[in-house]
Design an enzyme around this catalytic site. Structure first.
Site, PDB file in Angstrom:
ATOM      1  CB  SER A  98     -68.648 -32.046  66.761  1.00 57.37           C
ATOM      2  OG  SER A  98     -70.016 -32.169  66.972  1.00 57.37           O
ATOM      3  CG  ASP A 236     -71.537 -29.019  60.024  1.00 51.74           C
ATOM      4  OD1 ASP A 236     -72.093 -29.964  60.621  1.00 51.74           O
ATOM      5  OD2 ASP A 236     -70.479 -28.501  60.399  1.00 51.74           O
ATOM      6  CG  HIS A 263     -70.519 -32.607  62.023  1.00 50.15           C
ATOM      7  ND1 HIS A 263     -70.790 -31.315  62.424  1.00 50.15           N
ATOM      8  CD2 HIS A 263     -70.226 -33.295  63.167  1.00 50.15           C
ATOM      9  CE1 HIS A 263     -70.682 -31.228  63.744  1.00 50.15           C
ATOM     10  NE2 HIS A 263     -70.335 -32.410  64.214  1.00 50.15           N
TER      11      HIS A 263
END
Length: 286
Positions: A98, A236, A263
């Site tokens: 991320s 995601d 994610h």
């Protein structure tokens, strides 16, 4: 082994786990401000290599200074550089999830590190593109959830129970679809460094108004010269198609799509995640 490292703006906590014949893996957590806990499952890799975690400044076990001038991409890159130097890392792998994937990309582009591979997990190379994609996903939420998010973010009442419930719906759809969530993920979100997140991103991933809002390195991706693995999730909040485009721009890179993940494939599809990452890291050990 645990300890602390002096970095620009304060000191940060680190932990070195395991060991083995493989080169060390430096794990860069997301957020910004989401402490390393949610990535604890990467300790599974410590049977064949050292795995290193650190909590970035402003969250977790690290110092949390109250100075919004600290929360920038440039200072974060300098922090990562200080961590690498203090740990004596010369030939090492990087895993960034991320925001951690964003920071890892910028770090590889802007420093002369000894990284021998880069894994970009569920991330982006463009905040404007991320924001556009998230806006499209939000339009697919049920009207009540969407309305609660919009009203409370506009009013600045994001601590309201209604807003928190709406964000939980978002997170269970586009962040981690494995229910119930593992304890380490719940703990990480409870201990989020809110000042750094709100300064750089905003009230949530759905409203990016912070100082990172215009960050975009798409046109620099071709300059990433280390072997690179990109991991994307079908559900995601980071567009899998955008990550596929990142893959096309990074010469020789490898792309893996996790069909049942949002994610966090290391939680949602652990067996395949371990297989893919172990194979990639082994193939680039020196």
């Amino acid at each position: 082994m645990e300890g602390t490292i002096a970095v620009p703006g304060g000191s940060v906590w680190f932990q070195r786990v395991g060991g083995g014949p493989g080169n060390s893996l430096l794990v860069v957590h997301g957020g910004p401000g989401l402490p390393h806990n949610y990535l604890a499952s990467l300790q599974r890799l410590a049977d064949e290599r050292e795995v290193i975690f650190w909590d970035q400044l402003g969250c977790g076990n690290s110092e949390c200074p109250s100075d919004i001038e600290l929360w920038t991409m440039d200072r974060s890159v300098a922090e990562m550089d200080a961590v690498v130097a203090a740990l004596g890392l010369t030939r090492f792998h990087i895993f960034g999830n991320s925001w951690g994937g964003m920071l890892a990309q910028q770090y590889v582009l802007d420093t002369s590190s000894g990284a021998i591979s880069l894994t970009i997990s569920n991330s982006t190379a463009s905040m404007p593109e991320f924001s556009d994609y998230v806006a499209g996903l939000k339009s697919g939420l049920d009207p009540a959830t969407r309305s609660a998010i919009d009203r409370h973010e506009a009013a600045g009442t994001t601590h309201a129970a209604e807003y928190q419930a709406a964000i939980r719906t978002w997170n269970e759809t586009y962040l981690c679809r494995t229910l119930p969530w593992p304890t380490e993920l719940d703990e990480a979100l409870r201990n989020m460094g809110t000042e750094i997140f709100e300064t750089m991103f905003g009230p949530s991933d759905l409203r990016v108004v912070g100082n990172i809002r215009n960050w975009d390195i798409v046109n620099r991706l071709a300059d990433i010269a280390v072997p690179t693995l990109l991991l994307a999730g079908r559900f995601d909040e980071c567009s899998p198609e955008h990550m596929r485009e990142m893959h096309r721009r990074i010469a020789g890179s490898r792309f893996e799509l996790f069909e049942s993940s949002a994610h966090m494939p290391f939680i949602e599809e652990p067996d395949r995640f371990d297989m893919v990452l172990r194979d990639f890291l082994r193939s680039h050990d020196i």
